[in-house]
Write a protein that holds these residues in place. Structure first.
Motif, PDB file in Angstrom:
ATOM      1  N   GLU A 138      69.982  14.177 103.166  1.00  0.00           N
ATOM      2  CA  GLU A 138      70.332  14.818 101.898  1.00  0.00           C
ATOM      3  C   GLU A 138      70.023  13.972 100.670  1.00  0.00           C
ATOM      4  OE1 GLU A 138      74.454  15.661 102.362  1.00  0.00           O
ATOM      5  OE2 GLU A 138      74.140  17.128 103.984  1.00  0.00           O
ATOM      6  N   ARG A 139      70.082  12.639 100.811  1.00  0.00           N
ATOM      7  CA  ARG A 139      69.999  11.794  99.613  1.00  0.00           C
ATOM      8  C   ARG A 139      68.873  10.784  99.635  1.00  0.00           C
ATOM      9  NH1 ARG A 139      75.998   9.753  98.120  1.00  0.00           N
ATOM     10  NH2 ARG A 139      74.742   8.763  96.500  1.00  0.00           N
ATOM     11  N   HIS A 140      68.184  10.643 100.734  1.00  0.00           N
ATOM     12  CA  HIS A 140      67.177   9.580 100.824  1.00  0.00           C
ATOM     13  C   HIS A 140      65.926  10.085 101.527  1.00  0.00           C
ATOM     14  CE1 HIS A 140      70.176   6.647  99.485  1.00  0.00           C
ATOM     15  NE2 HIS A 140      71.012   7.233 100.326  1.00  0.00           N
ATOM     16  N   ARG A 141      64.800   9.534 101.146  1.00  0.00           N
ATOM     17  CA  ARG A 141      63.521   9.865 101.792  1.00  0.00           C
ATOM     18  C   ARG A 141      63.333   8.941 102.987  1.00  0.00           C
ATOM     19  NH1 ARG A 141      60.209  13.000  98.458  1.00  0.00           N
ATOM     20  NH2 ARG A 141      60.902  13.138  96.289  1.00  0.00           N
ATOM     21  N   ASP A 157      73.590   4.138 102.256  1.00  0.00           N
ATOM     22  CA  ASP A 157      73.490   4.624 100.882  1.00  0.00           C
ATOM     23  C   ASP A 157      73.063   3.510  99.944  1.00  0.00           C
ATOM     24  OD1 ASP A 157      73.573   6.900  99.363  1.00  0.00           O
ATOM     25  OD2 ASP A 157      75.696   6.740  98.859  1.00  0.00           O
ATOM     26  N   SER A 158      73.509   2.291 100.222  1.00  0.00           N
ATOM     27  CA  SER A 158      73.116   1.159  99.379  1.00  0.00           C
ATOM     28  C   SER A 158      71.683   0.714  99.650  1.00  0.00           C
ATOM     29  CB  SER A 158      74.076  -0.015  99.604  1.00  0.00           C
ATOM     30  OG  SER A 158      75.388   0.308  99.226  1.00  0.00           O
ATOM     31  N   LEU A 159      71.291   0.690 100.924  1.00  0.00           N
ATOM     32  CA  LEU A 159      69.949   0.217 101.275  1.00  0.00           C
ATOM     33  C   LEU A 159      68.861   1.243 100.994  1.00  0.00           C
ATOM     34  CD1 LEU A 159      70.339  -1.663 104.692  1.00  0.00           C
ATOM     35  CD2 LEU A 159      69.882  -2.654 102.450  1.00  0.00           C
ATOM     36  N   SER A 160      69.179   2.530 101.127  1.00  0.00           N
ATOM     37  CA  SER A 160      68.195   3.612 101.020  1.00  0.00           C
ATOM     38  C   SER A 160      66.953   3.299 101.868  1.00  0.00           C
ATOM     39  CB  SER A 160      67.780   3.825  99.555  1.00  0.00           C
ATOM     40  OG  SER A 160      66.941   4.962  99.435  1.00  0.00           O
ATOM     41  N   PRO A 161      67.112   3.246 103.189  1.00  0.00           N
ATOM     42  CA  PRO A 161      65.993   2.810 104.035  1.00  0.00           C
ATOM     43  C   PRO A 161      64.865   3.831 104.075  1.00  0.00           C
ATOM     44  CG  PRO A 161      67.799   3.610 105.375  1.00  0.00           C
ATOM     45  CD  PRO A 161      68.312   3.581 103.976  1.00  0.00           C
ATOM     46  N   ASP A 162      63.692   3.347 104.431  1.00  0.00           N
ATOM     47  CA  ASP A 162      62.522   4.203 104.619  1.00  0.00           C
ATOM     48  C   ASP A 162      62.420   4.711 106.048  1.00  0.00           C
ATOM     49  OD1 ASP A 162      60.824   3.786 101.979  1.00  0.00           O
ATOM     50  OD2 ASP A 162      61.606   1.825 102.569  1.00  0.00           O
ATOM     51  N   LEU A 163      63.007   3.980 106.999  1.00  0.00           N
ATOM     52  CA  LEU A 163      62.915   4.340 108.416  1.00  0.00           C
ATOM     53  C   LEU A 163      64.207   3.974 109.108  1.00  0.00           C
ATOM     54  CD1 LEU A 163      61.204   5.268 110.902  1.00  0.00           C
ATOM     55  CD2 LEU A 163      60.426   2.900 111.103  1.00  0.00           C
ATOM     56  N   PHE A 164      64.727   4.913 109.899  1.00  0.00           N
ATOM     57  CA  PHE A 164      65.927   4.681 110.699  1.00  0.00           C
ATOM     58  C   PHE A 164      65.586   4.986 112.146  1.00  0.00           C
ATOM     59  CE2 PHE A 164      69.764   6.444 112.789  1.00  0.00           C
ATOM     60  CZ  PHE A 164      70.599   5.341 112.685  1.00  0.00           C
ATOM     61  N   LEU A 208      54.984   7.701 109.720  1.00  0.00           N
ATOM     62  CA  LEU A 208      56.212   8.412 109.382  1.00  0.00           C
ATOM     63  C   LEU A 208      56.714   8.053 107.987  1.00  0.00           C
ATOM     64  CD1 LEU A 208      58.085   8.116 112.788  1.00  0.00           C
ATOM     65  CD2 LEU A 208      57.460  10.256 111.681  1.00  0.00           C
ATOM     66  N   ILE A 209      56.671   6.780 107.625  1.00  0.00           N
ATOM     67  CA  ILE A 209      57.137   6.356 106.302  1.00  0.00           C
ATOM     68  C   ILE A 209      56.285   6.988 105.208  1.00  0.00           C
ATOM     69  CG2 ILE A 209      57.316   4.361 104.761  1.00  0.00           C
ATOM     70  CD1 ILE A 209      58.173   2.733 107.263  1.00  0.00           C
ATOM     71  N   ARG A 210      54.962   6.964 105.370  1.00  0.00           N
ATOM     72  CA  ARG A 210      54.090   7.574 104.353  1.00  0.00           C
ATOM     73  C   ARG A 210      54.382   9.057 104.214  1.00  0.00           C
ATOM     74  NH1 ARG A 210      49.844   5.180 107.362  1.00  0.00           N
ATOM     75  NH2 ARG A 210      49.348   3.061 106.680  1.00  0.00           N
ATOM     76  N   ALA A 211      54.519   9.748 105.326  1.00  0.00           N
ATOM     77  CA  ALA A 211      54.747  11.197 105.276  1.00  0.00           C
ATOM     78  C   ALA A 211      56.093  11.531 104.654  1.00  0.00           C
ATOM     79  CB  ALA A 211      54.652  11.780 106.680  1.00  0.00           C
ATOM     80  N   ARG A 212      57.131  10.779 104.982  1.00  0.00           N
ATOM     81  CA  ARG A 212      58.448  11.075 104.423  1.00  0.00           C
ATOM     82  C   ARG A 212      58.470  10.805 102.924  1.00  0.00           C
ATOM     83  NH1 ARG A 212      62.417  14.415 104.848  1.00  0.00           N
ATOM     84  NH2 ARG A 212      62.445  14.207 107.103  1.00  0.00           N
ATOM     85  N   THR A 236      59.083  -2.579  98.674  1.00  0.00           N
ATOM     86  CA  THR A 236      59.502  -3.162  99.941  1.00  0.00           C
ATOM     87  C   THR A 236      59.973  -2.045 100.848  1.00  0.00           C
ATOM     88  OG1 THR A 236      60.193  -5.248  98.925  1.00  0.00           O
ATOM     89  CG2 THR A 236      61.088  -4.738 101.092  1.00  0.00           C
ATOM     90  N   ALA A 237      59.368  -1.923 102.006  1.00  0.00           N
ATOM     91  CA  ALA A 237      59.826  -0.937 102.988  1.00  0.00           C
ATOM     92  C   ALA A 237      61.038  -1.499 103.724  1.00  0.00           C
ATOM     93  CB  ALA A 237      58.712  -0.607 103.971  1.00  0.00           C
ATOM     94  N   THR A 238      62.054  -0.675 103.883  1.00  0.00           N
ATOM     95  CA  THR A 238      63.284  -1.098 104.544  1.00  0.00           C
ATOM     96  C   THR A 238      63.473  -0.291 105.820  1.00  0.00           C
ATOM     97  OG1 THR A 238      64.281  -1.624 102.402  1.00  0.00           O
ATOM     98  CG2 THR A 238      65.762  -1.422 104.294  1.00  0.00           C
ATOM     99  N   VAL A 239      63.743  -0.994 106.913  1.00  0.00           N
ATOM    100  CA  VAL A 239      63.920  -0.382 108.230  1.00  0.00           C
ATOM    101  C   VAL A 239      65.316  -0.709 108.729  1.00  0.00           C
ATOM    102  CG1 VAL A 239      63.070  -0.270 110.605  1.00  0.00           C
ATOM    103  CG2 VAL A 239      61.463  -0.643 108.711  1.00  0.00           C
ATOM    104  N   VAL A 240      66.001   0.290 109.297  1.00  0.00           N
ATOM    105  CA  VAL A 240      67.298   0.068 109.933  1.00  0.00           C
ATOM    106  C   VAL A 240      67.204   0.532 111.383  1.00  0.00           C
ATOM    107  CG1 VAL A 240      69.751   0.664 109.968  1.00  0.00           C
ATOM    108  CG2 VAL A 240      68.581   0.334 107.774  1.00  0.00           C
TER     109      VAL A 240
END
Length: 427
Positions: A139-142, A110-117, A387-391, A12-16
Motif C-alpha cells: 500500500e505504501r512502498h514500491r 515503513d522507515s526503511l522503505s525497501p526495494d525488495l523483500f 523485480l526491483i526495476r519493474a516494481r 541505494t537499493a535496500t533489501v530485507v
C-alpha cells in the motif's frame, strides 16, 4: 531509497530478508548466503549501492558475518514444541508474540522503505505475523516481494495443510510477485509433487541450488588429511555425532566432528567422552564450506544448507537424514542420491562400524556434481534486479506490476517420474 552523499543525491537499493527461525539456523543461513550474493552482484546490475537487513528469530543468527552495509534485526523468538509454536523466553501467548513481532517489522519496513523483500519458507510468518508487513509494502512502498522456498518442503499432505492455514494459494499469490524455489527441478520438482500448489505455479521458478559462491568466513586451515562429520545446528544431531565420534577413521586421517552450536552441552560432553584419539569434537566452526571442500570424505545430515555446501564440492558425502518432524530430509537425500550426488544411510543403520567402513571406501574418491544446477545465488541476484526495476516503474498499489517477470512455471520435467515422485503422488 535516496541518500545524500557530499550534498548530492545517490540511489541505494535496500533489501530485507525475513526468516522466522524457531528451530535451527537453516532459514537464516540461507538468507545470509543470499545477502552476500546480492551485495556482490546487485550493485553492478542496478548501477547503485545496495544495503540490507536480515530479520531473524534466533539469538545465534548474528554470529555469522554480513557484507558491508548489511545488518541483523533479531526478533523475540519462538520455539517449536509438540503442541506447535510457543514463545522462547517472553511470557507471552503465541498470538501476542506474533503481534509484537509483526508490529516491529512493520515499523522497520515503513522507515526503511525497501526495494525488495524476501521471505524464507513461511509466506505469512508465524501466526500471520507478516500480514501487516506485506499489506504495508503493497500500500505504501514500491517494494517487490519474493517467497523463497527450499527444494523440498515436506510430504504433500502436510504441506497442503500449511498452505490452507495461510489462506490458500490465492492469498499467497496476492502478497508475492514471485516464488523462488532454491533447487534444480530436474532433481526434485515440488510443483510436480504437489508441495507447491498449482495456484502458485505461474509465478514459481527453480533458481538452482544456492551452492556456488556461498560465503566462507576465515578460519584456521586444517593440516593433513581428515574426514568430517557435521550435523547442522545440532539440536537433533546427537545420534549421528555419537556414532561418528566412536567410528575409527581411515588410516592416516584425522576425524573432525562438529556438533553444532545448538546441541545441548550435556550431549556434547558425552560425545567427547566417546571420541577416539584421532577424533576432535568441536562445538562450532566459522568455515564449514571450506572444511567440506578440503575433507577427504564427509558424513552429514540432510538439511538444505549443509547439502548445498556439499554440492559445491567434489567431496564424497554420506547423508544420514533426520526422520523426525518433517519428511523433508529423507526426500531430499533420496532425490540427490538418485542424481548421483550423495550416498544415503538410514538413521537406524547409523552405527560406528557402518560409518568407519564408508569412510574407508570413500577417501581417495571424488564426486562430479557439475550436471546439477548449482548457480542459484548468482541467478537470484539477476532476478532481484529485474523485480526491483519493474516494481519501481509500476504504478503505486499495483498488486503485480506490468513488467515484473512472470517466473516460468516449475512444471513436471520431461522424463519418467522417479520412485520418489511416484511416492509423492500416491500421497
Amino acid at each position: 531509497m535516496t541518500q545524500q552523499t557530499d550534498g548530492r543525491p545517490q540511489m541505494t537499493a535496500t533489501v530485507v530478508l525475513y526468516s522466522h527461525d524457531s528451530v535451527g539456523l537453516g532459514h537464516a543461513r540461507r538468507n545470509r548466503a543470499l545477502a552476500h550474493a546480492l551485495a556482490e552482484h546487485l550493485p553492478g546490475l542496478l548501477g547503485e549501492e545496495v544495503s540490507g537487513l536480515l530479520i531473524a528469530g534466533h539469538p545465534d543468527a548474528p554470529a555469522d558475518s554480513l557484507p558491508d552495509g548489511w545488518d541483523w534485526l533479531v526478533l523475540p523468538g519462538f520455539d517449536r514444541t509438540d503442541d506447535g509454536y510457543a514463545a522462547r523466553r517472553l511470557r507471552l501467548t503465541v498470538e501476542r508474540l506474533a503481534a509484537v513481532r509483526g508490529a516491529t517489522m512493520a515499523g522497520v519496513m515503513d522507515s526503511l522503505s525497501p526495494d525488495l523483500f524476501i521471505a524464507d519458507r513461511h509466506p505469512l510468518g508465524v501466526d500471520g505475523e507478516l500480514r501487516p508487513v506485506l499489506s504495508l509494502l503493497r500500500e505504501r512502498h514500491r517494494c517487490a516481494t519474493v517467497l523463497g522456498l527450499r527444494d523440498v518442503l515436506d510430504s504433500p499432505r502436510a504441506v497442503q495443510a500449511e498452505w490452507a492455514a495461510a489462506g490458500g494459494a490465492e492469498a499467497v499469490a496476492d502478497a508475492y510477485d514471485a516464488v523462488w524455489i532454491y533447487g534444480d527441478r530436474r532433481v526434485y520438482c515440488p510443483v510436480s509433487t504437489g508441495e507447491v500448489p498449482a495456484g502458485l505455479a505461474s509465478r514459481s521458478l527453480s533458481t538452482g541450488y544456492l551452492a556456488q559462491g556461498r560465503p566462507e568466513d576465515a578460519g584456521a586451515a586444517v593440516e593433513g588429511s581428515y574426514v568430517l562429520t557435521v550435523v547442522g545446528g545440532g539440536s537433533d544431531g546427537a545420534p549421528v555425532a555419537r556414532a561418528a565420534a566412536a567410528a575409527p577413521p581411515p588410516r592416516g586421517h584425522r576425524h573432525l566432528v562438529v556438533t553444532g552450536p545448538q546441541m545441548p552441552e550435556e550431549q556434547v560432553r558425552a560425545i567427547r567422552l566417546l571420541a577416539r584419539p584421532e577424533t576432535t569434537v568441536l562445538r562450532s566452526v566459522p568455515h564449514v564450506p571450506a572444511l567440506l571442500r578440503d575433507a577427504a570424505a564427509a558424513v552429514t545430515m540432510g538439511g538444505y544448507n549443509t547439502l548445498a555446501e556439499v554440492m559445491a564440492t567434489t567431496t564424497p558425502a554420506l547423508v544420514v537424514p533426520r526422520r523426525s518432524r518433517r519428511a523433508e530430509q529423507p526426500r531430499r537425500a533420496a532425490a540427490l542420491a538418485a542424481a548421483g550426488a550423495v550416498e544415503v544411510l538410514p538413521a537406524e543403520a547409523c552405527e560406528p562400524q557402518a560409518l568407519s567402513a564408508w569412510f574407508a571406501k570413500a577417501v581417495g574418491t571424488a564426486v562430479d556434481r557439475s550436471a546439477i544446477d548449482l548457480g542459484g545465488l548468482s541467478r537470484a541476484a539477476e532476478l532481484a534486479a529485474q523485480l526491483i526495476r519493474a516494481r519501481r516503474a509500476a504504478p503505486m498499489h499495483s498488486p503485480h506490476p506490468t513488467g515484473v517477470p512472470r517466473a516460468r512455471a516449475a512444471s513436471r520435467p520431461a522424463r519418467v517420474p522417479t520412485p520418489l515422485e511416484a511416492l509423492a503422488h500416491a500421497h
